[in-house]
Structure formats: structure tokens, C-alpha cells
Design an enzyme around this catalytic site. Sequence first.
Site, mmCIF file in Angstrom:
data_model
loop_
_atom_site.group_PDB
_atom_site.id
_atom_site.type_symbol
_atom_site.label_atom_id
_atom_site.label_comp_id
_atom_site.label_asym_id
_atom_site.label_seq_id
_atom_site.Cartn_x
_atom_site.Cartn_y
_atom_site.Cartn_z
ATOM 1 C CG ASP A 10 -1.803 1.210 1.346
ATOM 2 O OD1 ASP A 10 -2.416 1.560 0.322
ATOM 3 O OD2 ASP A 10 -1.910 1.820 2.433
ATOM 4 C CB SER A 11 0.194 4.774 -0.686
ATOM 5 O OG SER A 11 -1.008 4.850 0.051
ATOM 6 C CB CYS A 73 -2.852 0.674 -2.626
ATOM 7 S SG CYS A 73 -2.856 2.431 -3.016
ATOM 8 C CD GLU A 152 -0.115 6.988 6.220
ATOM 9 O OE1 GLU A 152 0.999 6.936 6.759
ATOM 10 O OE2 GLU A 152 -0.626 6.030 5.605
ATOM 11 C CB CYS A 184 -9.382 4.848 0.364
ATOM 12 S SG CYS A 184 -7.749 5.289 1.003
ATOM 13 C CB THR A 185 -6.641 0.005 2.126
ATOM 14 O OG1 THR A 185 -5.533 0.767 1.623
ATOM 15 C CG2 THR A 185 -7.089 -0.985 1.081
ATOM 16 C CG HIS A 186 -4.991 5.203 4.360
ATOM 17 N ND1 HIS A 186 -4.390 4.626 3.278
ATOM 18 C CD2 HIS A 186 -3.990 5.735 5.108
ATOM 19 C CE1 HIS A 186 -3.083 4.818 3.349
ATOM 20 N NE2 HIS A 186 -2.815 5.482 4.446
HETATM 21 N N1 DGL Z 1 -4.727 3.464 0.876
HETATM 22 C C1 DGL Z 1 -4.731 3.875 -0.461
HETATM 23 C C2 DGL Z 1 -5.959 3.427 -1.214
HETATM 24 O O1 DGL Z 1 -6.506 2.401 -0.903
HETATM 25 C C3 DGL Z 1 -4.350 5.242 -0.860
HETATM 26 C C4 DGL Z 1 -4.043 6.328 0.064
HETATM 27 C C5 DGL Z 1 -3.178 7.358 -0.630
HETATM 28 O O2 DGL Z 1 -1.990 7.087 -0.722
HETATM 29 O O3 DGL Z 1 -3.677 8.385 -1.082
HETATM 30 O O4 DGL Z 1 -6.380 4.073 -2.143
#
Ligand code: DGL
Length: 265
Positions: A10-11, A73, A152, A184-186
Amino acid sequence: MDNRPIGIFDSGVGGLTVAAAVMKKLPHEEIIYFGDTARVPYGSKSKETITKFSRQIMDYMLRRNVKMVIIACNTSSSNSYDLLTAMYRLPIQEVIMPGVRACLAATRSNKVGVIATEATIRSGEYERRLRAARPGIEVYSKACPLFVPLVEEGWTSNQVAELTAREYLGDILERGIDSLLLGCTHYPLLYGCIQKVAGPGVNIVNPAETAAETAAEFLDASGMRRVSASAPQYAFYVSDDTSKFKRTCQLVMGTPYNAVKIELA
Ligand code: DGL
């Protein structure tokens, strides 16, 4: 059988929500996780840049001899998956389709919301696939760029998080959706806050479990599950700060795994 680890990237820390689901669903599998914490967010970057970063991570995963890669991600999945699958011979799984499946299973009214990063929304992948799978579905999409830095930073349940959620979600909630897909996984880390703002009538859909199920189906179909009497090893790598990572691991997995900082070539 194939006892090599599964690579997950992931990012940043968001992919831990997928890694946690994989650990639960596939408890014998070894995992190598990479979070590109030095370059997060990907969501505000161009398709070219997202793909360049994703390729560097894929090269790293290849060097680590993983048996498959899960792109945990949505931003990388929606912008780079096609190119990555054409370039690498390794099995690669993305997270958009599991999200679509989970959302379709959740909705009764066929009025759904999708929230994700700017780059994921811009790609149009979620809308396209939801409409292709269920013609007539109403899809309301919204980019929520401030959610990623909040996660984050560990600000997942304070007033700033709640106000931000109210501001972002207001107009899609007014459409009368019954399900809201966290694209988004966040975002699952903001689950409580998002559920509070959305209210009890809206299903908050976290695709992580469906992503883990998809990986399990693939390993079964290809006879690639790990078979060993020894407990699996987990290894975590990041490109920047390891302390924030540890804190999020504790939050998501209940274990403060240590990460090692590495530089991608
Ligand atoms: N967690 C990531 C996703 O699922 C992206 C977050 C990001 O780097 O902007 O899209």
C-alpha cells in the site's frame, strides 16, 4: 503447495486493514508487507507517478520471491493494475473487484456511495464496474483527500476527523444511499467516525474481508496454499517513519509489529 510468502503493498499504513483480514482468513500464510510511507499519499498523484511507484514495489516483491502480490491500495489498483499484470508474470490481485462484490452484497436499494482518493475517483473504475455488474444501480462518488493524512497521523476519532467526515459525506448522504463503500484501504480506520456521521441506516462496506476471501479462492484454485507445521512469519517494511507504523499496527492488528525501513532501488 507453495510455501513462499504473499506480498501485500500500500502507499502507507492503510493496507494493514487488508493484511489483517488476510492473516485471519489465511492463518498459515507468510506475509511480506510494504508501506510506501515516504511517498504517501498516492491519491493526489498522477497515473504515471502512481504506476512508477507501484512498479518499484513490484520489483522489490519479485526480489523477495513472493508467490503472489495483493495490491492493498485502491489508488494503485485503479490506476496501475492493467499495466502491472501485463508487465509481471506473477499473480497479482487488486482490491477494486472485492469492493464491488462487497458493495453489491450489501445494498438493498441499489443506491450506493463510493468514497476514495482523488486518483481512484478520477479513474472511474468503481462506478464502471458497479454499473456493469448491476445495470440501473445509482452510484454517488466522492473523493475525500483529507482522510488519508488524518489516518497516517492517527487522528481517527477526534473532532477534526468527525468534522471532516461531515463535510465530505453530507451531499452523498442526502441522496438516500443505503451503503457506503470505503474505496480506500485507509478509510476503515475511520470506521467509527464514518458510521456515526452516516447514521445507522447506512451499511459501511469495508472490502478487506472480501479481498482476503478472493486471495483464498485463488490459492485454493491454483493449489498454492502454504503447508507447514511451523508458524508463519510476518515481515513489515516501510520507506519512512517506523514509529507511526507500529502504532497503526497496534490499532488494526492488536499487535505492534516492528517495521524495517528500506529504500527502494
Ligand atoms: N490506501 C490507499 C488506497 O486504498 C491510498 C491512500 C493514498 O496514498 O492516497 O487508495
